[in-house]
Design an enzyme around this catalytic site. Structure first.
Site, PDB file in Angstrom:
ATOM      1  N   GLU A 131      -3.013   3.234 -12.985  1.00  0.00           N
ATOM      2  CA  GLU A 131      -2.093   2.197 -13.444  1.00  0.00           C
ATOM      3  C   GLU A 131      -1.290   1.577 -12.311  1.00  0.00           C
ATOM      4  OE1 GLU A 131      -2.099   5.342 -14.490  1.00  0.00           O
ATOM      5  OE2 GLU A 131      -1.850   5.529 -16.655  1.00  0.00           O
ATOM      6  N   ASP A 142     -12.805 -17.990  20.893  1.00  0.00           N
ATOM      7  CA  ASP A 142     -13.171 -18.902  21.967  1.00  0.00           C
ATOM      8  C   ASP A 142     -12.560 -18.393  23.255  1.00  0.00           C
ATOM      9  OD1 ASP A 142     -14.090 -21.009  23.422  1.00  0.00           O
ATOM     10  OD2 ASP A 142     -13.102 -22.561  22.246  1.00  0.00           O
ATOM     11  N   ASN A 179      -8.965  14.974 -14.501  1.00  0.00           N
ATOM     12  CA  ASN A 179      -8.215  15.152 -15.741  1.00  0.00           C
ATOM     13  C   ASN A 179      -8.982  14.614 -16.940  1.00  0.00           C
ATOM     14  OD1 ASN A 179      -6.088  16.380 -14.467  1.00  0.00           O
ATOM     15  ND2 ASN A 179      -4.918  14.495 -14.205  1.00  0.00           N
TER      16      ASN A 179
END
Length: 900
Positions: free
Chosen positions: A341, A384, A713
């Site tokens: 989240e 460059d 989990n």
């Protein structure tokens, strides 16, 4: 430098150069009724912009007639009509994004969108707490991202407003017969048909056709990358055979600036119809960067798993335990449990803090926050040579005689020529080569000569002559001639063999990237009549002055640091191969074999990708070559950064993962890039890469920890839901657990990784990343299942077995997550040996909450009861075994990462 403030030794002061502060703005737009310049060709095979015809050779008078103008310019009334009809003279630019729109645009992030959906589903199933928390996190994430990008936009607006915006234009106040008067007006009020005047230091405010010019040379580095000023002169009837979009000598283009000389020109194209805008308009929509691709790859894999989880929980509950929709809140909680989240919040906070640090400490503006992570992942930096490795100005390295031997006297005569040409010809400023010669010449070396006359540099003769009277040589004038090698040698009294030998000597020097000026003398009886180019004959050749581009003082150290950090540097330049190779050698960078544009054109995409991998220097590159090289590197799996500042760099900047430019770059480049530097300095790029790696390590660490813990989990929850006759954890308990863990994860936004973690690019690779979190997740799930066994063993006889089970798993979850935060911090060997302060304190707080919360009055409110002492003893054993296995798994993972 002494010559900048010394007065003329004859008693007067040198002319004061026109202030560059009177520069014109790079801004314009085209009225629809005004005919664009028919001589302007289109770049490459791209179709002409709307309203622009193919190139046709027209005279200056025909162009003025097509524009309904004349040498005296427009009247005020006509200019006002054109301005009212076609609007202000401004370049097309992106409209500023409003704050609400930027806020809503944050919802396009995959995880943010999924969180929004899960929040709405939670509200629908009356899980108000879960829904409120998730929707709040979505709002905070979007707010942080939009605020950071809004601050970057404001900084860019301040840069744009710092550019001068005036032009000198001829306008007639009254009727057609009234006299034209020069006046300074805002460049936004220019319209096609206006006649403008240009002087030293002015920016060209639009595409213009020269009507008159005197010694005009123009810097076109912003357009072509060519550092040497380009000669410009009016042509009555152009041939129409010029090659390239900026090759016309009678045209000056928006984005260029006047080096020296003056001109009167008519505006033929503005805004969207200028070459400046047309080159920029060739770029299409930008592809996703390395960060976008990695996050999307990880996101969608997890999203698919999350979408499958609720149906599996509902089906298993109904089939095994006869549960119905009452398990829907738990199913949503399981899906939320897998979702990181805090991902949008943590990632945005990490990037915003890094961007703020760069802006505060190094004056670097990060316009697009994910670009900061891409900076940390960059393993190839393309740039460059001019203005980055060199200072875009020449310096004298030595002076040699006709035999190639060092001879300081040659430089002294060159200084005499430069000084008295500047004084007697009343030039406003010296050109870059004369400036370098004067810097290298001492004031005392010029005191023996007095100026008599000067023939300034002419682009046809390609040389300059100063006539001086030297002390001790009464009745004699000395002509000191300096200029292009071929033009000076052809005016010297030389045998053919000697002439050829000197040309070969000059060619060998030029192959190393040097610029050569030839110096010759001639003695003439003193006279009063004027000197002319006809007197530049029968000269005595004295030698060559050798000049090279001055190296940037920080370039060598920065290149060494970048190499130590695992960043390969590729030089993409329009210069001569020898010039680029010699510059690399001076900076300690092995150029290897130099490839040119012709070599690139002969290679297909596969061959070019292989050549780009092993080649360091690419010379004579046009814009399309630079873009193709950057694309080839990206297609080969490299994360590329490109540092540029000119319109010719826009396609390559657009193709790179990270576009970088200095704040002095032209507007259209600053709008294109992701990162804006205070100066065009490789050291600033190194600082930005370092901060990007800090952000990248913290993001990767957070993702490893939170996703592996969440995955473990969820697997444990699914297993418990199938095996237990009751829900393993209530939705409210899942929510509190997630809130505690999520709050602790914010510590990674304030953590400083170990030095070892910053030595290599930090790139998220979805495949390897998902394999690692799967391994750590399964290990976490094993610890959870072992905890289930411990809980069942210690709660069999308890009356409130469910509450104790919920309490025990809640405590174990927070303890294992605190353990993971400390042991898995860092993803490379040596980076995670010790946790930083914020992470250590957050882990300690998380562990304390896990132990204490079930014992407080909040425990019964969350349906959790006190745990028996035996549980803590057995849990300590499980955690010790888990920590040992976690360290072993991490060591193996770190070894695999190091091998890659």
């Amino acid at each position: 430098m002494w010559w900048r403030w010394s007065g003329r030794w004859s008693g007067s002061s040198p002319p004061v150069p026109r202030s560059p502060g009177l520069s014109r703005a790079v801004a314009a737009s085209v009225p629809e009724t005004a005919a664009p310049d028919p001589r302007v060709p289109d770049a490459g095979d791209r179709p002409a912009p709307t309203g622009q015809r193919a190139p046709v050779a027209l005279t200056a008078l025909q162009v003025l007639r097509r524009l309904d103008s004349g040498p005296r310019g427009l009247t005020d009334a006509e200019a006002e009509l054109r301005l009212a009809r076609h609007g202000e003279n401004v370049l097309p630019a992106w409209r500023p994004v409003s704050w609400p729109r930027r806020f809503l645009r944050g919802l396009r992030d995959p995880f943010t969108a999924v969180l929004l959906c899960l929040g709405l589903v939670s509200v629908i199933v009356a899980a108000w707490g879960t829904g409120g928390v998730i929707l709040s996190l979505v709002a905070v994430s979007c707010l942080l991202r939009s605020s950071g990008e809004h601050r970057a936009d404001r900084a860019m607006a301040a840069l744009r407003e710092s550019v001068a915006t005036t032009a000198t234009v001829l306008r007639r106040a009254g009727s057609e017969e009234s006299a034209a008067r020069p006046r300074e007006i805002p460049a936004t009020e220019l319209v096609p048909g206006d006649v403008v005047r240009l002087g030293p230091g002015d920016l060209v405010p639009a595409d213009v056709r020269l009507l008159r010019a005197s010694g005009l040379r123009v810097h076109e580095a912003a357009l072509t990358g060519e550092s040497t000023p380009v000669r410009k002169y009016p042509l009555d009837t152009p041939s129409g055979t010029d090659v390239g979009p900026f090759a016309q000598p009678h045209m000056c283009f928006l984005g260029s600036s006047v080096a020296y000389g003056s001109a009167t020109a008519v505006v033929v194209a503005t805004g969207a119809r200028t070459r400046f805008a047309a080159v920029h308009g060739t770029t299409g929509r930008r592809e996703g960067s390395a960060f976008d691709q990695a996050v999307h790859g990880i996101s969608w894999t997890l999203i698919r798993f999350m979408l499958l989880t609720p149906p599996l929980v509902l089906t298993a509950g109904a089939a095994l335990h006869g549960r119905g929709l009452e398990t829907l809140p738990f199913a949503v909680a399981v899906a939320v449990g897998l979702t990181p989240e805090m991902l949008p919040v943590v990632v945005t906070t990490v990037l915003a803090r890094g961007a703020a640090r760069l802006a505060r400490d190094h004056k670097v503006i990060v316009k697009r926050l994910p670009a900061l992570h891409d900076l940390g992942a960059v393993d190839v930096l393309c740039l460059d040579k001019t203005g980055t490795l060199t200072q875009d100005r020449p310096v004298v390295t030595r002076s040699v005689d006709a035999q190639g031997q060092n001879d300081p006297e040659v430089l002294r005569w060159a200084g005499v020529n430069a000084w008295w040409t500047l004084q007697l010809a009343e030039l406003p400023t010296p050109d870059a080569l004369d400036e370098a010669i004067l810097d290298a010449t001492g004031e005392d070396e010029l005191l023996d000569c007095d100026g008599v006359a000067a023939l300034p540099f002419d682009p046809v003769r390609r040389l300059a002559t100063a006539v001086v009277r030297c002390s001790g040589r009464l009745g004699t004038h000395t002509l000191v001639v300096k200029g292009a090698v071929e033009n000076v040698l052809e005016r010297c009294a030389l045998e053919d063999a000697e002439h050829g030998r000197l040309l070969a000597l000059a060619a060998r020097e030029a192959e190393t990237g040097a610029r050569l000026l030839a110096v010759a003398l001639a003695e003439r009886p003193a006279r009063h009549r004027d000197y002319t180019p006809a007197d530049e004959r029968g000269l005595d050749f004295r030698g060559f002055v050798v000049l090279r581009d001055a190296l940037a003082p920080t370039a060598a150290a920065a290149l060494g640091t970048l190499a130590e950090r695992g960043v390969a540097v590729k030089i993409l330049t329009g210069d001569h191969p020898g010039t680029a190779a010699h510059t690399c050698h001076e900076l300690g960078l092995d150029p290897g074999r130099v490839l040119t544009a012709e070599d690139i054109d002969r290679l297909d995409d596969t061959e070019l990708a292989e050549a780009a991998r092993r080649t360091t220097v690419f010379a004579r590159c046009a814009p399309e070559h630079k873009a193709r090289l950057v694309t080839a590197l990206r297609d080969a799996g490299r994360v590329t950064g490109f540092l540029g500042d000119g319109v010719n760099d826009v396609p390559a900047l657009h193709a790179a993962d990270v576009g970088i430019c200095p704040k002095s770059a032209v507007d259209v480049v600053r709008e294109t890039v992701d990162v804006v530097l205070a100066e065009k300095d490789l050291a600033a790029v190194d600082h930005a890469i370092t901060v990007g790696r800090i952000s990248g390590v913290n993001i990767a660490t957070y993702l490893h920890i939170t996703l592996s813990s969440n995955l473990g989990n969820v697997i444990a929850m699914l297993a418990a839901a199938l095996l237990l006759p009751f829900l393993p954890m209530l939705p409210a308990q899942v929510l509190v657990q997630n809130l505690c863990f999520d709050a602790a994860q914010l510590a990674f936004a304030y953590s400083r990784p170990a030095t070892d973690a910053l030595r290599a690019p930090t790139r998220l690779r979805p495949s390897g990343f998902l394999r690692s979190i799967t391994g750590f997740g399964l290990l976490n799930a094993t610890a959870d299942v072992a905890t289930f066994a411990v809980l069942l063993l210690t709660t069999r006889a308890a009356a409130d077995a469910q509450d104790i089970f919920h309490s025990g798993w809640f405590t174990e979850n927070l303890l294992t997550q605190a353990l993971v935060m400390i042991l898995l911090r860092g993803t490379r060997q040596g980076a995670g040996n010790s946790a930083a302060g914020p992470v250590r304190f957050a882990a300690a707080a998380l562990a304390a909450i896990g132990i204490v919360l079930p014992l407080t009055p909040l425990g019964p409110m969350l349906a959790m009861g006190p745990l028996p002492p035996l549980y803590y003893l057995l849990l300590a054993t499980v955690l010790a075994l888990y920590a040992t296995a976690l360290r072993a798994t991490k060591s193996r993972y770190d070894g695999q990462q190091a091998e890659r």
